[in-house]
Design an enzyme around this catalytic site. Sequence first.
Site, mmCIF file in Angstrom:
data_model
loop_
_atom_site.group_PDB
_atom_site.id
_atom_site.type_symbol
_atom_site.label_atom_id
_atom_site.label_comp_id
_atom_site.label_asym_id
_atom_site.label_seq_id
_atom_site.Cartn_x
_atom_site.Cartn_y
_atom_site.Cartn_z
ATOM 1 C CG HIS A 43 -6.156 1.752 4.734
ATOM 2 N ND1 HIS A 43 -5.582 2.619 5.717
ATOM 3 C CD2 HIS A 43 -4.871 0.881 4.811
ATOM 4 C CE1 HIS A 43 -4.412 2.600 6.009
ATOM 5 N NE2 HIS A 43 -3.909 1.390 5.570
ATOM 6 C CD GLU A 48 -3.598 5.580 6.262
ATOM 7 O OE1 GLU A 48 -3.327 5.455 4.984
ATOM 8 O OE2 GLU A 48 -2.522 5.206 6.972
ATOM 9 C CB SER A 104 4.963 -1.150 12.025
ATOM 10 O OG SER A 104 4.359 0.074 12.321
ATOM 11 C CD GLU A 141 -3.607 -2.722 7.030
ATOM 12 O OE1 GLU A 141 -2.549 -2.751 6.540
ATOM 13 O OE2 GLU A 141 -4.262 -1.417 6.824
ATOM 14 C CG ASN A 177 -1.784 1.064 1.290
ATOM 15 O OD1 ASN A 177 -2.029 1.969 0.331
ATOM 16 N ND2 ASN A 177 -2.363 1.174 2.658
ATOM 17 C CE LYS A 199 0.285 3.650 4.703
ATOM 18 N NZ LYS A 199 -0.375 3.797 6.073
ATOM 19 N N GLY A 212 1.927 2.400 10.670
ATOM 20 C CA GLY A 212 2.943 3.853 10.605
ATOM 21 C C GLY A 212 3.258 4.064 11.656
#
Length: 257
Positions: A99, A101, A216, A171, A10, A12, A177
């Site tokens: 996701h 985000e 991560s 996730e 990903n 992003k 991150g």
Amino acid sequence: MKRQSIVAANWKMNGSFGLVTEMSQGLASLKLANDVTVVVCPSTPFLTALSDAFEHENMSEHVSVGAQNVSEFEKGAYTGEVSTSMLQACKVQYVILGHSERRAIFNETSTQVAHKVKAALDAGLIPILCVGESEAERAAVQTETVLASQLQPVIDEVGIERFSHIVIAYEPVWAIGTGKTASPAMAQETHEFIRSFLAKSDEKIAAKTSILYGGSVNAKNCEELFAQADIDGGLIGGASLKVDEFSVICLAAKGTQ
Ligand code: PEP
């Protein structure tokens, strides 16, 4: 039970045409284990270039292109949105949906995510459905409730049978991150929960569904995570922007089991 091993990148809102070239050349030289699929998900402007680069390197057997989102609508007055047929025109096969985000920053609800999963499946795209709890939810022992609340609307919308064409990515939001990875044992326990939750609707489908871990993952921790019984690969953010590190992660995927 055979499950497909998948390592998905990903990017992003990062990357460039230069990274498209670098990544396709780097992946072309890898000897992946049997039944491992690598999916690279760049931003929309890079999709066609990446598809062409993979085709040029004759990599389509093991390597696919994915998008990071898609509209639940077919076409029309939805400024800024991208439809499933537009993704298909870019030779995309997978699409990341839900996701954290998108859920947190763009307020996507689990109902909307379920509509997107349906749109993707109807178009023949494979959704990578992301689920995961926040740090506060884990601390409050709400992880299983949260995961169930994210999965159930999709089961209700598309039916459990269609999970044979869905990949799940677990996730934990607190691990994305941040450099904080779930321990392999904690990740395994949660993957096992997700599989058992699906099994309540259909045991066979649950046993066959690939569940990826994301949060991560890097070259150092991937092997131990991928060695867990219910972890079928990973969804990789930051480390997927570095060709050498991403290559190590792809090679750690365990293949046929
Ligand atoms: C992600 O964005 O899906 C992700 C897992 O990011 P990172 O690997 O950087 O934590």
